[in-house]
Scaffold this active site. Structure first.
Site, PDB file in Angstrom:
ATOM      1  N   SER A   1      30.153  46.916  38.384  1.00 12.58           N
ATOM      2  CA  SER A   1      29.380  48.121  38.060  1.00 12.58           C
ATOM      3  C   SER A   1      28.110  48.178  38.909  1.00 12.58           C
ATOM      4  O   SER A   1      27.449  49.218  38.982  1.00 12.58           O
ATOM      5  CB  SER A   1      29.020  48.141  36.574  1.00 12.58           C
ATOM      6  OG  SER A   1      28.621  46.853  36.134  1.00 12.58           O
TER       7      SER A   1
ATOM      8  N   ASP B   1      32.466  39.454  38.351  1.00  9.66           N
ATOM      9  CA  ASP B   1      33.677  40.235  38.625  1.00  9.66           C
ATOM     10  C   ASP B   1      34.232  39.927  40.006  1.00  9.66           C
ATOM     11  O   ASP B   1      33.476  39.911  40.988  1.00  9.66           O
ATOM     12  CB  ASP B   1      33.366  41.742  38.581  1.00  9.66           C
ATOM     13  CG  ASP B   1      33.565  42.345  37.201  1.00  9.66           C
ATOM     14  OD1 ASP B   1      34.391  41.815  36.430  1.00  9.66           O
ATOM     15  OD2 ASP B   1      32.892  43.341  36.884  1.00  9.66           O
TER      16      ASP B   1
ATOM     17  N   GLU C   1      40.590  42.040  36.536  1.00 10.96           N
ATOM     18  CA  GLU C   1      41.214  43.144  35.797  1.00 10.96           C
ATOM     19  C   GLU C   1      42.730  43.099  35.893  1.00 10.96           C
ATOM     20  O   GLU C   1      43.281  42.910  36.976  1.00 10.96           O
ATOM     21  CB  GLU C   1      40.746  44.494  36.360  1.00 10.96           C
ATOM     22  CG  GLU C   1      39.293  44.818  36.066  1.00 10.96           C
ATOM     23  CD  GLU C   1      38.890  46.200  36.579  1.00 10.96           C
ATOM     24  OE1 GLU C   1      39.776  47.001  36.957  1.00 10.96           O
ATOM     25  OE2 GLU C   1      37.673  46.485  36.603  1.00 10.96           O
TER      26      GLU C   1
ATOM     27  N   GLU D   1      38.360  47.277  27.198  1.00 16.54           N
ATOM     28  CA  GLU D   1      37.537  48.446  27.496  1.00 16.54           C
ATOM     29  C   GLU D   1      38.199  49.746  27.081  1.00 16.54           C
ATOM     30  O   GLU D   1      39.340  50.028  27.452  1.00 16.54           O
ATOM     31  CB  GLU D   1      37.203  48.502  29.000  1.00 16.54           C
ATOM     32  CG  GLU D   1      36.326  49.688  29.345  1.00 16.54           C
ATOM     33  CD  GLU D   1      35.676  49.619  30.722  1.00 16.54           C
ATOM     34  OE1 GLU D   1      34.974  50.581  31.076  1.00 16.54           O
ATOM     35  OE2 GLU D   1      35.861  48.615  31.442  1.00 16.54           O
TER      36      GLU D   1
END
Length: 271
Positions: free
Chosen positions: A52, A90, A122, A189
């Site tokens: 992000s 991440d 992810e 999420e």
């Protein structure tokens, strides 16, 4: 003689114990030294150096443009600040998808060059090989299911995921698979709260929710969102704990007017 209080560092094992005794895990993002210092001193359990940063630090529309080098830069800055929190970084888009050797190389670079404690990746079954390979190197992995922002162009939208029966079933399967592979935790999420509860109840590892309801074992928010540094970003899942945009705007305008009015610096503020 000053009594130096030993700060107990948070580990993946401690997070596991927290889940077992029903203590919720608090996680926030940070991307730089100054912010991480504040977040860590406040007593946060986990700091996520999120991709992000692509949005809030670099101004990109998606998380896709941020590079591995940039993630390492942000992670290093954060690691220098912390005394207590577990730091998770991440793996950015393109550093692990479809190539488990590259995934391992990326994770190793993050750990070696930033000093972070774990990586986040992810996806579910489709990245199982990458997850296994990273774990084989002794690097802790946090999973991420539901809305996976790096797949934005596949989904075409940031709306809630797994409302359909088939997608919900796959999410449960993916979560169990990630646990079986050895992930220490999973971010969920933007999925329905009932599904997040189902997953959290079935897993022995902690779940961290963002827009996934109150039944997850922990929660995460982007620091800029929760402090109100972003003007106008108000999704339903966000609780804003401050309005720092306004505070900073007022301060900066005050400084400008003092300079223009020749009020700053004063006699006392010079040598």
């Amino acid at each position: 003689m000053s009594v130096h209080k030993e700060v107990k560092r948070i580990t993946t094992h401690i997070l596991q114990e927290m889940k077992q005794r029903g203590e919720k895990i608090a996680m926030l993002t940070a991307y730089d030294y100054s912010m991480a210092t504040i977040v860590d001193a406040a007593g946060i359990d986990v700091i996520l150096v999120g991709d992000s940063a692509s949005n809030v630090m670099a101004g990109h529309e998606t998380t896709l443009p941020i590079t591995l080098d940039q993630m390492i830069y942000h992670a290093s800055s954060v690691v220098r600040a912390i005394k207590r929190a577990l730091v998770v970084v991440d793996l950015p888009f393109g550093s692990y998808q479809g190539n488990s050797k590259e995934a391992l190389a990326s994770a190793i670079r993050i750990m070696k060059e930033s000093g972070a404690h774990a990586v986040k990746i992810e996806g579910g079954l489709e990245i199982a090989e990458s997850v296994s390979r990273i774990l084989t190197a002794g690097i802790p992995v946090m999973g991420h299911l539901g809305l996976t922002p790096q797949s934005i162009y596949k989904f075409g939208t940031y709306t809630v995921r797994a409302k359909e029966e088939a997608e919900a079933r796959k999410l449960v399967e993916d979560a169990l698979k990630l646990q079986e592979l050895g992930c220490f935790s999973i971010v969920l999420e933007k999925i329905p709260a009932t599904l997040a509860k189902k997953v959290s109840d079935q897993l022995t590892i902690p779940t961290i929710g963002i827009g996934a309801g109150q039944h997850c074992d922990g929660q995460v928010l982007v620091i800029h969102d929760m402090l109100g540094l972003n003007k106008g970003f108000r999704p339903r899942f966000l609780r804003q704990y401050a309005s720092l945009y306004d505070v900073m705007n007022d301060a900066i305008q005050g400084y400008i007017s003092d300079v223009k009015a020749k009020d700053f610096p004063s006699e006392k503020e010079q040598y």
